[in-house]
Design a protein around this motif. Structure first.
Motif, PDB file in Angstrom:
ATOM      1  N   ARG A 153       0.903  -1.327   0.001  1.00 21.98           N
ATOM      2  CA  ARG A 153       0.117   0.439  -0.155  1.00 21.98           C
ATOM      3  C   ARG A 153       0.604   1.086   0.297  1.00 21.98           C
ATOM      4  O   ARG A 153       0.240   1.796  -0.972  1.00 21.98           O
ATOM      5  CB  ARG A 153      -1.262  -0.191   1.365  1.00 21.98           C
ATOM      6  CG  ARG A 153      -1.673   0.864   1.497  1.00 21.98           C
ATOM      7  CD  ARG A 153      -3.359   0.749   2.285  1.00 21.98           C
ATOM      8  NE  ARG A 153      -3.067   1.108   3.405  1.00 21.98           N
ATOM      9  CZ  ARG A 153      -2.986   1.847   4.689  1.00 21.98           C
ATOM     10  NH1 ARG A 153      -4.260   2.652   4.208  1.00 21.98           N
ATOM     11  NH2 ARG A 153      -1.998   1.384   5.665  1.00 21.98           N
ATOM     12  N   ALA A 171      -6.900   9.610  -1.833  1.00 24.65           N
ATOM     13  CA  ALA A 171      -8.258   9.079  -1.511  1.00 24.65           C
ATOM     14  C   ALA A 171      -9.693   8.543  -1.989  1.00 24.65           C
ATOM     15  O   ALA A 171     -10.275   7.249  -1.441  1.00 24.65           O
ATOM     16  CB  ALA A 171      -8.435   9.723   0.170  1.00 24.65           C
ATOM     17  N   ASN A 172      -9.642   8.976  -3.180  1.00 28.66           N
ATOM     18  CA  ASN A 172     -11.041   8.366  -3.740  1.00 28.66           C
ATOM     19  C   ASN A 172     -10.309   7.484  -4.996  1.00 28.66           C
ATOM     20  O   ASN A 172     -11.867   6.854  -5.095  1.00 28.66           O
ATOM     21  CB  ASN A 172     -11.309   9.901  -4.849  1.00 28.66           C
ATOM     22  CG  ASN A 172     -11.802  11.108  -3.615  1.00 28.66           C
ATOM     23  OD1 ASN A 172     -12.314  10.763  -2.758  1.00 28.66           O
ATOM     24  ND2 ASN A 172     -11.392  12.125  -3.939  1.00 28.66           N
ATOM     25  N   VAL A 173      -9.194   7.539  -5.162  1.00 25.41           N
ATOM     26  CA  VAL A 173      -8.768   6.229  -6.682  1.00 25.41           C
ATOM     27  C   VAL A 173      -8.965   4.734  -5.683  1.00 25.41           C
ATOM     28  O   VAL A 173      -8.952   4.347  -4.825  1.00 25.41           O
ATOM     29  CB  VAL A 173      -7.574   6.487  -6.399  1.00 25.41           C
ATOM     30  CG1 VAL A 173      -7.085   5.618  -7.556  1.00 25.41           C
ATOM     31  CG2 VAL A 173      -7.633   7.278  -7.532  1.00 25.41           C
ATOM     32  N   THR A 174      -9.942   4.162  -6.339  1.00 24.80           N
ATOM     33  CA  THR A 174      -9.965   2.501  -6.412  1.00 24.80           C
ATOM     34  C   THR A 174      -9.147   2.012  -7.407  1.00 24.80           C
ATOM     35  O   THR A 174      -8.997   2.226  -8.607  1.00 24.80           O
ATOM     36  CB  THR A 174     -11.655   2.735  -6.338  1.00 24.80           C
ATOM     37  OG1 THR A 174     -11.782   2.804  -8.411  1.00 24.80           O
ATOM     38  CG2 THR A 174     -12.673   3.172  -5.898  1.00 24.80           C
ATOM     39  N   ASP A 177     -10.005   2.423 -11.237  1.00 26.18           N
ATOM     40  CA  ASP A 177      -9.883   3.636 -12.196  1.00 26.18           C
ATOM     41  C   ASP A 177      -8.054   3.259 -12.320  1.00 26.18           C
ATOM     42  O   ASP A 177      -7.730   4.491 -12.781  1.00 26.18           O
ATOM     43  CB  ASP A 177      -9.678   4.114 -10.663  1.00 26.18           C
ATOM     44  CG  ASP A 177     -10.906   5.976 -10.038  1.00 26.18           C
ATOM     45  OD1 ASP A 177     -12.344   5.310 -11.445  1.00 26.18           O
ATOM     46  OD2 ASP A 177     -11.195   5.659  -8.644  1.00 26.18           O
ATOM     47  N   THR A 228     -12.833  -1.659  -3.966  1.00 27.25           N
ATOM     48  CA  THR A 228     -12.070  -0.864  -3.398  1.00 27.25           C
ATOM     49  C   THR A 228     -11.101   0.095  -3.383  1.00 27.25           C
ATOM     50  O   THR A 228     -10.123   0.267  -4.554  1.00 27.25           O
ATOM     51  CB  THR A 228     -11.204  -2.158  -2.916  1.00 27.25           C
ATOM     52  OG1 THR A 228     -12.004  -3.165  -3.105  1.00 27.25           O
ATOM     53  CG2 THR A 228     -10.647  -2.343  -2.455  1.00 27.25           C
ATOM     54  N   TRP A 229     -11.125   1.266  -2.497  1.00 28.97           N
ATOM     55  CA  TRP A 229     -10.046   2.006  -2.301  1.00 28.97           C
ATOM     56  C   TRP A 229      -8.744   1.556  -2.272  1.00 28.97           C
ATOM     57  O   TRP A 229      -8.572   0.608  -1.663  1.00 28.97           O
ATOM     58  CB  TRP A 229     -10.504   3.168  -1.388  1.00 28.97           C
ATOM     59  CG  TRP A 229     -11.312   4.133  -1.556  1.00 28.97           C
ATOM     60  CD1 TRP A 229     -11.824   5.069  -2.086  1.00 28.97           C
ATOM     61  CD2 TRP A 229     -12.313   3.548  -0.392  1.00 28.97           C
ATOM     62  NE1 TRP A 229     -13.194   5.130  -2.483  1.00 28.97           N
ATOM     63  CE2 TRP A 229     -14.538   4.323  -1.607  1.00 28.97           C
ATOM     64  CE3 TRP A 229     -12.875   3.350   0.995  1.00 28.97           C
ATOM     65  CZ2 TRP A 229     -15.100   4.504  -0.304  1.00 28.97           C
ATOM     66  CZ3 TRP A 229     -14.116   2.606   1.029  1.00 28.97           C
ATOM     67  CH2 TRP A 229     -15.228   3.936   0.434  1.00 28.97           C
ATOM     68  N   TYR A 232      -6.866   3.096   1.240  1.00 26.03           N
ATOM     69  CA  TYR A 232      -8.438   3.118   2.532  1.00 26.03           C
ATOM     70  C   TYR A 232      -8.425   1.847   2.855  1.00 26.03           C
ATOM     71  O   TYR A 232      -9.302   1.887   2.127  1.00 26.03           O
ATOM     72  CB  TYR A 232      -9.244   4.354   2.094  1.00 26.03           C
ATOM     73  CG  TYR A 232     -10.029   4.352   3.672  1.00 26.03           C
ATOM     74  CD1 TYR A 232      -9.129   4.985   4.638  1.00 26.03           C
ATOM     75  CD2 TYR A 232     -11.338   4.009   4.026  1.00 26.03           C
ATOM     76  CE1 TYR A 232     -10.418   5.373   6.084  1.00 26.03           C
ATOM     77  CE2 TYR A 232     -12.090   4.445   5.151  1.00 26.03           C
ATOM     78  CZ  TYR A 232     -11.465   5.058   5.794  1.00 26.03           C
ATOM     79  OH  TYR A 232     -12.515   5.188   7.284  1.00 26.03           O
ATOM     80  N   PRO A 239     -18.068   4.280   5.245  1.00 28.46           N
ATOM     81  CA  PRO A 239     -17.281   5.799   4.397  1.00 28.46           C
ATOM     82  C   PRO A 239     -17.864   7.161   4.852  1.00 28.46           C
ATOM     83  O   PRO A 239     -18.217   7.291   4.896  1.00 28.46           O
ATOM     84  CB  PRO A 239     -17.691   4.849   3.021  1.00 28.46           C
ATOM     85  CG  PRO A 239     -18.017   3.789   2.814  1.00 28.46           C
ATOM     86  CD  PRO A 239     -19.331   3.555   4.399  1.00 28.46           C
ATOM     87  N   ARG A 244     -11.203   9.951   5.199  1.00 28.22           N
ATOM     88  CA  ARG A 244     -10.202   8.745   3.556  1.00 28.22           C
ATOM     89  C   ARG A 244      -9.557   9.584   3.278  1.00 28.22           C
ATOM     90  O   ARG A 244      -7.663   9.553   3.032  1.00 28.22           O
ATOM     91  CB  ARG A 244     -11.443   8.181   2.590  1.00 28.22           C
ATOM     92  CG  ARG A 244     -11.998   7.294   2.542  1.00 28.22           C
ATOM     93  CD  ARG A 244     -12.338   6.701   1.306  1.00 28.22           C
ATOM     94  NE  ARG A 244     -12.883   8.137   0.143  1.00 28.22           N
ATOM     95  CZ  ARG A 244     -14.112   7.924   0.277  1.00 28.22           C
ATOM     96  NH1 ARG A 244     -14.929   7.543   0.388  1.00 28.22           N
ATOM     97  NH2 ARG A 244     -13.806   9.070  -1.193  1.00 28.22           N
ATOM     98  N   ALA A 248      -4.748   8.916   2.970  1.00 29.10           N
ATOM     99  CA  ALA A 248      -3.766   9.008   2.592  1.00 29.10           C
ATOM    100  C   ALA A 248      -3.206  10.027   3.332  1.00 29.10           C
ATOM    101  O   ALA A 248      -1.717   9.654   2.215  1.00 29.10           O
ATOM    102  CB  ALA A 248      -4.921   9.099   1.593  1.00 29.10           C
TER     103      ALA A 248
END
Length: 328
Positions: A153, A171-174, A177, A228-229, A232, A239, A244, A248
């Motif tokens: 990670r 923090a928003n990337v899964t 993406d 899945t992030w 996080y 959530p 989040r 990060a």
């Protein structure tokens, strides 16, 4: 915010010792850490700061939460360090964040309705400084990020920021993406200062770091891996975008500290992106490319990152005599 409900056993709003309130708040935070809804690193920082806050309140003979005022919070935020040196500007904001979170949780627990830290404001920040890491520091960060066996990670998070993502976007990337085949990732959610965009991985190290983590998540979660992030951990029950973002940011900050390149008030997570901005500008000579890569909402913001002066080139030669001020 909802209706405030006084905790059973309290006689009045805020009628509880500050130290006792912190104990209850800390217990609630520990529960949330266990549920993966709060970053443990952030809570450790908050508690460390709040222990100092409680001590200062005790010295001022503040016996209950209800007695704490905005001016007391402000004075504590600006208080010099124990060795007498002035607190850095970043320390002011960190302390205020800790006290605000403390009172927010007090309200959730029915201890106190008001949040005196909410109205605390500081003088307008001076123009945002730039303090980019150099290549030596970046190599150190890469090495240290892989120092813990089995941790994919941290290298992934570093690779994302090295490629241009802010910690807020990170923090928003899964998993969904990430486009490993094309060597790029869709970063988004950076607010009004950053545009949503595809960013390519900066180098092979970044691509491998992201790929290793993504493959691991896919192996673990199978078909459920897509939402899945990346940073996080993992599949939080409740959530929370703020938590989040804190997770990060905390992950990168701890890496900077571990690599011994973190200088409070000077270098921070953004110093990695500033290194990238300089790298892109040196390679392309284009402010536009810097803005595109880092998602800057304006060319002025990109120019600031690389220290480019829009006005200077036009002043290399003086104006004609008849156009100069004072000419007849």
């Amino acid at each position: 915010m909802g209706v405030f409900r006084l905790r059973e056993g309290l006689r009045a709003d805020g009628d509880i010792a500050v130290a006792e309130a912190l104990s209850l708040v800390e217990s609630d935070w520990e529960r949330q850490v266990g549920n993966a809804t709060i970053s443990a690193g952030i809570i450790e920082t908050y508690v460390r700061d709040l222990l100092g806050f409680v001590a200062v309140m005790a010295m001022q003979r503040i016996t209950t939460v209800a007695q704490v005022t905005p001016n007391m919070v402000l004075a504590w935020c600006l208080m010099p360090l124990t060795d007498g040196t002035p607190a850095a500007e970043n320390t002011w904001y960190r302390r205020r964040s800790a006290v605000r979170s403390f009172f927010e949780t007090c309200r959730c627990l029915g201890l106190a309705d008001a949040n005196p830290a909410k109205s605390v404001e500081f003088a307008q920040r001076s123009g945002r400084f730039v303090n980019a890491f150099d290549d030596v520091s970046m190599a150190q960060l890469k090495r240290v990020s892989r120092s813990t066996l089995g941790d994919t990670r941290t290298p992934c998070a570093l690779a994302m920021v090295m490629s241009g993502s802010t910690t807020r976007e990170l923090a928003n990337v899964t998993v969904e993406d990430v486009d490993l085949a094309a060597g790029r990732v869709w970063v988004h959610g950076g607010g009004y200062k950053c545009r949503d965009r595809w960013v390519p991985f900066t180098d092979e190290w970044c691509r491998e770091a992201v790929e290793q983590h993504v493959v691991g998540l896919r192996d673990t979660y199978g078909d459920d891996a897509k939402p899945t992030w990346l940073v996080y951990m993992p599949h939080p029950t409740h959530p929370n975008p703020t938590r989040r973002a804190e997770a990060a940011s905390g992950l990168i900050t701890r890496l900077l500290q571990k690599a011994r390149v973190h200088q409070p008030g000077q270098t921070r997570a953004e110093s990695i992106r500033e290194w990238l901005a300089l790298t892109v500008f040196e390679e392309t000579g284009s402010i536009e490319q810097v803005a595109l890569r880092l998602g800057c909402a304006s060319l002025d913001a990109a120019a600031h990152l690389v220290g480019y002066d829009w006005v200077a080139p036009s002043r290399q030669d003086p104006a004609p005599l008849h156009r100069r001020g004072g000419a007849a």
